[in-house]
Design a protein around this motif. Structure first.
Motif, PDB file in Angstrom:
ATOM      1  N   LEU A   1       0.767  -1.046   0.002  1.00 24.71           N
ATOM      2  CA  LEU A   1      -0.155  -0.106   0.024  1.00 24.71           C
ATOM      3  C   LEU A   1       0.875   1.335  -0.045  1.00 24.71           C
ATOM      4  N   PHE A   2       2.007   1.286   0.775  1.00 22.58           N
ATOM      5  CA  PHE A   2       2.963   2.417   0.906  1.00 22.58           C
ATOM      6  C   PHE A   2       3.445   2.670  -0.746  1.00 22.58           C
ATOM      7  N   GLU A   3       3.856   1.670  -1.260  1.00 26.69           N
ATOM      8  CA  GLU A   3       4.205   1.995  -2.648  1.00 26.69           C
ATOM      9  C   GLU A   3       3.316   2.453  -3.642  1.00 26.69           C
ATOM     10  N   GLN A   4       2.058   2.180  -3.246  1.00 25.49           N
ATOM     11  CA  GLN A   4       0.955   2.840  -4.055  1.00 25.49           C
ATOM     12  C   GLN A   4       0.531   3.959  -3.684  1.00 25.49           C
ATOM     13  N   GLY A   5       1.094   4.556  -2.731  1.00 24.30           N
ATOM     14  CA  GLY A   5       0.716   5.866  -2.011  1.00 24.30           C
ATOM     15  C   GLY A   5      -0.247   5.945  -1.008  1.00 24.30           C
ATOM     16  N   VAL A   6      -0.699   4.709  -0.344  1.00 25.62           N
ATOM     17  CA  VAL A   6      -1.810   4.833   0.323  1.00 25.62           C
ATOM     18  C   VAL A   6      -1.130   4.449   1.782  1.00 25.62           C
ATOM     19  N   THR A   7      -1.454   5.400   2.686  1.00 30.19           N
ATOM     20  CA  THR A   7      -0.922   5.481   3.816  1.00 30.19           C
ATOM     21  C   THR A   7      -2.191   6.029   4.881  1.00 30.19           C
ATOM     22  N   VAL A   8      -1.757   6.037   6.088  1.00 33.15           N
ATOM     23  CA  VAL A   8      -2.615   6.734   7.268  1.00 33.15           C
ATOM     24  C   VAL A   8      -2.366   8.137   7.493  1.00 33.15           C
ATOM     25  N   ALA A   9      -1.793   8.671   6.583  1.00 31.79           N
ATOM     26  CA  ALA A   9      -1.294  10.176   6.772  1.00 31.79           C
ATOM     27  C   ALA A   9      -2.750  11.152   7.156  1.00 31.79           C
ATOM     28  N   PRO A  10      -3.688  10.717   6.294  1.00 36.19           N
ATOM     29  CA  PRO A  10      -5.030  11.606   6.565  1.00 36.19           C
ATOM     30  C   PRO A  10      -5.350  11.668   8.157  1.00 36.19           C
ATOM     31  N   VAL A  11      -5.291  10.465   8.666  1.00 38.91           N
ATOM     32  CA  VAL A  11      -5.673  10.252  10.085  1.00 38.91           C
ATOM     33  C   VAL A  11      -4.773  11.043  10.997  1.00 38.91           C
TER      34      VAL A  11
END
Length: 77
Positions: A35-45
């Motif tokens: 997911l990180f490689e796809q740019g998906v993280t918990v950064a918004p939270v």
């Protein structure tokens, strides 16, 4: 694994008191790296918690853990 991923594993291993190899295989779900490689993280939270001055308080641990679980099950963050 990218250099940023390897750094993250080293930092986690430091906090957990294990080697990076143990952390990667025993504590970190491989999907987190995908997911990180796809740019998906918990950064918004984390950003939302920071906007309210909540990030870093012990009570935010549950919110961050819930975001990671949501990330892993595909329901968002």
């Amino acid at each position: 694994m990218t250099a940023r991923g390897a750094r993250a594993v080293r930092e986690v291993s430091h906090y957990l008191g294990n080697t990076p190899a143990v952390c990667r295989t025993s504590y970190i779900d491989p999907k987190v790296f995908e997911l990180f490689e796809q740019g998906v993280t918990v950064a918004p939270v984390l950003t939302r918690l920071g906007e309210h001055g909540e990030f870093g308080r012990p009570a935010t641990q549950g919110a961050v853990e819930a975001a990671v679980l949501d990330l892993l099950d595909g329901s968002g963050g």
